[in-house]
Motif scaffolding. Structure first.
Motif, PDB file in Angstrom:
ATOM      1  N   LYS A 286       0.840  -1.200   0.000  1.00 28.67           N
ATOM      2  CA  LYS A 286       0.000   0.000   0.000  1.00 28.67           C
ATOM      3  C   LYS A 286       0.880   1.256   0.000  1.00 28.67           C
ATOM      4  N   ALA A 287       1.953   1.224   0.805  1.00 27.87           N
ATOM      5  CA  ALA A 287       2.850   2.386   0.865  1.00 27.87           C
ATOM      6  C   ALA A 287       3.459   2.640  -0.520  1.00 27.87           C
ATOM      7  N   TRP A 288       3.826   1.554  -1.199  1.00 25.40           N
ATOM      8  CA  TRP A 288       4.429   1.679  -2.534  1.00 25.40           C
ATOM      9  C   TRP A 288       3.403   2.264  -3.517  1.00 25.40           C
ATOM     10  N   ASP A 289       2.174   1.745  -3.473  1.00 20.39           N
ATOM     11  CA  ASP A 289       1.137   2.225  -4.395  1.00 20.39           C
ATOM     12  C   ASP A 289       0.769   3.680  -4.087  1.00 20.39           C
ATOM     13  N   ASP A 290       0.611   3.979  -2.804  1.00 17.98           N
ATOM     14  CA  ASP A 290       0.247   5.352  -2.418  1.00 17.98           C
ATOM     15  C   ASP A 290       1.347   6.351  -2.771  1.00 17.98           C
ATOM     16  N   GLY A 291       2.589   5.881  -2.876  1.00 18.70           N
ATOM     17  CA  GLY A 291       3.706   6.790  -3.152  1.00 18.70           C
ATOM     18  C   GLY A 291       3.953   6.994  -4.643  1.00 18.70           C
ATOM     19  N   ARG A 292       3.135   6.372  -5.466  1.00 15.01           N
ATOM     20  CA  ARG A 292       3.359   6.435  -6.913  1.00 15.01           C
ATOM     21  C   ARG A 292       3.410   7.886  -7.405  1.00 15.01           C
TER      22      ARG A 292
END
Ligand code: FAQ
Length: 311
Positions: A286-292
Motif C-alpha cells: 500500500k505504501a508503494w502504491d500510495d507513493g506512486r
C-alpha cells in the motif's frame, strides 16, 4: 580445486582485507551478499511497522519523540543497506519488487504483533539487542560497503536498545498492572527473538560458505548463546522471568543453558504463515502504491530540468 583468481580472493579475505565494489569477486559471493544485505535492508524497512503502530499512542510526548526518532532511524538503515546492495549490481527497484511480491525474505521477528506499550520496551530491549549482537561483528565483514554501513547502524542500534531497556525498567518497577504487561511482553518476544539468529548451525544452509567468505563472522548458534548470556542477567535485574525454566547459568560452561525456540513455528513464519505476514506485506504494498504520485512527480521534475538544460 580453486582457480588462481579465486584463491587470491580467498587469501585476501583470510588476511582481513576488504573487497570493494569494482574488485573481482566470485559470482556466489556477489549473489550471497545481495541476498543477505537485501534481506537485511527489507528487515529494517518492514521493521518500522510493529513500532510505528504505537507512535500515536505513546504515553508521553517524550516517549513519542523517542519512538519517532527510532523508527526514522530504521528507515535510514534500510536506505544505507539498499545503497550497499546497489554497489553489487542490483537496483533498489529490483529489491523492492522482490520484497513486495514476497519473493525475498525479511526477518521473521517482524511478523509478530505489538499488542501493548510494553512491547515497545521488549522490541527495543530484545529485538534491537539481538540485532546488535549480530551486527557488531558484521562491522568487520569482508565487503567494504556493508562493513562501513554497519558502523553507523550499530551506533544507532545501541541507542535503540537502551531506550527499550529504559521502557522495560519503568514498566517492571511500575504498578502491578505495568509489571504484568512487561512480563507478558517478555513471554511473547523471547522465543521469536531467539529465532532472529536463524536456524541451528546444523540446519543453516549458508553459514559454512558465508563464514569462509567473512560475509558472516559467527555462526547462528554462537550468536544466540551470546545473546542469552547477555540478556538473562538483564531480565534478572528487571525482576522479570524468562519464559524458560531451563534458562540458568551453567557453572561448568560459564554459559546459560536454554531451551531451543519452537523451530516448527519459525519455518511456518518463513513460509508466510506467521501472525502478521499478510498484514506486513499489504502495508508495504500500500505504501508503494500510495507513493506512486511522488515518484512520478520527481521523475517529471527531473525530466523537465534536463530538457531545460538542453534547450
Ligand atoms: N528470519 O542459512 P541460514 C533489524 C532464512 S535486525 C527470516 O542460516 P543466513 C534491526 C535465511 O535467509 C534483523 N529468515 O541463513 C531492527 C535462509 O533463507 P534463504 C535483520 C531467516 O543468511 C530492529 C534460511 O533461513 N538482520 O532489522 C531468518 O546464513 C528493530 C536458512 O538460514 C540481519 O539481516 C530469520 N530470522 O543467516 C529493525 C542481519 N534466519 O535466504 C527494526 C544480517 C534465517 O536461503 C526494529 N543477516 N533465515 O531463502 C544475517 O546475519 C543472516 O542473514 C542471518 C541468517 C543470521 C539472519
Amino acid at each position: 580445486e580453486m582457480e588462481p583468481q579465486e584463491r587470491a580472493f580467498q587469501e585476501r579475505i583470510n588476511a582481513g582485507g576488504k573487497i570493494e565494489p569494482k574488485d573481482w569477486m566470485p559470482e556466489g559471493y556477489r549473489k550471497n551478499l545481495i541476498r543477505q544485505i537485501g534481506q537485511h535492508a527489507h528487515s529494517e524497512i518492514v521493521g518500522q511497522l510493529p513500532e510505528g503502530n504505537w507512535i500515536t499512542r505513546a504515553p508521553t510526548l517524550e516517549r513519542k519523540a523517542i519512538l519517532l526518532a527510532k523508527v526514522q532511524d530504521e528507515a535510514g538503515h534500510g536506505l544505507y543497506l539498499y545503497c550497499a546492495a546497489e554497489t553489487l549490481g542490483v537496483t533498489r527497484d529490483d529489491l523492492t519488487r522482490d520484497l513486495l511480491s514476497g519473493k525475498m525474505k525479511y526477518s521473521s521477528i517482524f511478523n509478530y504483533p505489538t499488542l501493548t506499550w510494553a512491547d515497545m520496551g521488549a522490541v527495543g530491549w530484545l529485538v534491537d539487542g539481538a540485532a546488535i549482537m549480530n551486527q557488531v561483528p558484521l562491522q568487520r565483514t569482508s565487503y567494504g560497503p556493508y562493513a562501513r554501513a554497519m558502523v553507523r547502524i550499530c551506533k544507532e542500534e545501541s541507542f535503540h536498545q537502551r531506550q527499550g531497556f529504559d521502557i522495560m525498567m519503568k514498566m517492571a518497577n511500575g504498578t502491578e498492572a505495568q509489571r504484568k504487561m512487561a512480563q507478558d511482553a517478555l513471554n511473547r518476544f523471547w522465543g521469536p527473538a531467539l529465532m532472529m539468529f536463524g536456524p541451528s548451525d546444523a540446519e543453516s544452509v549458508h553459514s559454512a560458505q558465508s563464514m569462509a567468505w567473512k560475509i558472516k563472522m559467527n555462526s547462528n548458534d554462537e550468536l544466540r548463546q551470546k545473546f542469552v548470556d547477555q540478556t538473562a542477567p538483564q531480565a534478572e535485574y528487571l525482576g522479570l522471568t524468562i519464559p524458560d525454566e531451563t534458562c540458568k547459568l551453567n557453572e561448568e560452561t560459564g554459559h546459560y543453558d536454554f531451551a531451543q525456540p519452537d523451530w516448527q513455528e519459525f519455518f511456518d513464519v518463513l513460509k508466510g504463515n506467521g501472525p502478521c505476514n499478510t498484514e506486513r506485506l499489504e502495508a508495504r504494498n500500500k505504501a508503494w502504491d500510495d507513493g506512486r504520485w511522488v515518484r512520478e512527480g520527481l521523475l517529471a521534475h527531473a525530466a523537465k530540468k534536463r530538457s531545460a538544460k538542453m534547450a
